[in-house]
Design an enzyme around this catalytic site. Structure first.
Site: not given
Length: 295
Positions: A10-11, A35, A61, A100-101, A126, A130, A151
Site C-alpha cells: 500500500g501507499q 490475511d 481504508t 486514523t482521525d 470506518y 478502527k 489525510w
C-alpha cells in the site's frame, strides 16, 4: 532490528519498506500472502519471519465502502489487528498499529486539535472499526503502540492530490468543486514512514498522533499542490453539504502530535513544506503517470 511491514504494497507500506530498510532488516507481507484476520496465517508468518517489531499498515481504508460493507471493514480493521496484536504479544514482539482521525467526531471548534488523551467518538463505520482495532491492540500488550494519522498522500497508490491532478489535466472536468469546510493536516506518507522508524527505535507505547504540522482544507491542499505542479486549474470551493457522501466526514481532523513532542521524537514538518518536497521528488513521475492514463 527485524521489522515486518503488513500491508506492504500500500501507499504507506511501500514507503515504510523503503525507509526502514536503511538500517534495519525489513520484510513486507500483504494479500494474498497474509490475511491479518486469519489466525493461522498470522501465526505462520510470525514464526517464519521472527520479527521484533511489526508495523501494521494493512486496513480497509475506503471510507464510503466501509458504510456499504461494515462486516468487511470490521474484519480487517478490528478483528485483524486483534489477531495480530495477540499473536505478537504471545511471541514477545511489539506492534505499531496505524489508525486514523476518524476515531473522533470531528465536531470540536476549529482550530482546536484533538490530543491523544481525548475521548474518541467515531461517526462512521470506518471510524468505529478502527477504534475497535485500537482498543484490541492496546489491550493485548502494554508494549504495543497505536499511531493515528490523517489525510495521507504519497507517490504510490490512489490519493487526493493524484485525483486533483487527474481532474485538472482533463478539461472536461472544469470547474472542479473541492470541499473547503473540512480541515485537517495533509500528511506525506514518506514523512510518516520516517516518524514510524523513529518510533520503532524508541521504547514508546500507547497512543501517538503523527500528522503534518499546521492545517488547511481540501481546497487549500488542492490549490497548493496544483500550483506547485504548475498545472492550470479551475477550482471552486464548496461545502460538505454540497458534496454528500455515504460516510460522515469529520469537519475537524486536526490532530496535535503532543506525545511525540513531549518525548523528543517529533519529526513531522509543516504540511505545505512537505507538499513542496513531495512535488520536487515525485512531480515529474506523477505527470507521466497521469498522462499515460489518457493515451
Amino acid at each position: 532490528m527485524k521489522i515486518l511491514i503488513t500491508g506492504g504494497r500500500g501507499q504507506l507500506g511501500r514507503d515504510c519498506v523503503t525507509c526502514l530498510a536503511q538500517g534495519h532488516d525489513v520484510t513486507a507481507a500483504d494479500l494474498p500472502e497474509l490475511d491479518i484476520a486469519d489466525p493461522s496465517a498470522v501465526a505462520k508468518l510470525i514464526e517464519s519471519r521472527t520479527p521484533e517489531v511489526v508495523i501494521n499498515c494493512a486496513g480497509f481504508t475506503q471510507v464510503d465502502a466501509c458504510e456499504k460493507e461494515p462486516a468487511a471493514a470490521w474484519r480487517v480493521n478490528a478483528q485483524g489487528p486483534e489477531i495480530l496484536a495477540g499473536a505478537l504479544a504471545r511471541y514477545g514482539a511489539r506492534l505499531i498499529h496505524i489508525s486514523t482521525d476518524y476515531v473522533f467526531d470531528g465536531r470540536r471548534a476549529i482550530p482546536e486539535p484533538y490530543l491523544e488523551t481525548d475521548t474518541p467518538a467515531p461517526q462512521s463505520a470506518y471510524g468505529r472499526s478502527k477504534l475497535a482495532g485500537e482498543q484490541a491492540v492496546l489491550e493485548a500488550s502494554d508494549r504495543h503502540m497505536v499511531v493515528r494519522t490523517a489525510w495521507l498522500y504519497g507517490a504510490n497508490g490512489a490519493n487526493f492530490p493524484k485525483t486533483m491532478l487527474r481532474l485538472a489535466l482533463n478539461p472536461k472536468h472544469a470547474p472542479i468543486k473541492v470541499v473547503c469546510d473540512q480541515l485537517g493536516s495533509p500528511t506525506w506518507s514518506w514523512r510518516l514512514a520516517l516518524q514510524l522508524a523513529r518510533l520503532a527505535e524508541s521504547q514508546g507505547r500507547g497512543i501517538y498522533h503523527a500528522t503534518a504540522e499546521g492545517h488547511g482544507s481540501w481546497y487549500d491542499l488542492a490549490c497548493h499542490f496544483l500550483e506547485r505542479m504548475a498545472v492550470p486549474h479551475a477550482l471552486v470551493p464548496c461545502t460538505t453539504r454540497d458534496y454528500p457522501t455515504p460516510a460522515t466526514r469529520p469537519a475537524n481532523s486536526i490532530l496535535e502530535n503532543q506525545r511525540l513532542k513531549a518525548e523528543g521524537l517529533h519529526l513531522m514538518a509543516p504540511w505545505r513544506d512537505d507538499v513542496d518536497r513531495f512535488v520536487r521528488a515525485h512531480g515529474d513521475r506523477l505527470m507521466e503517470e497521469i498522462q499515460k492514463e489518457t493515451l
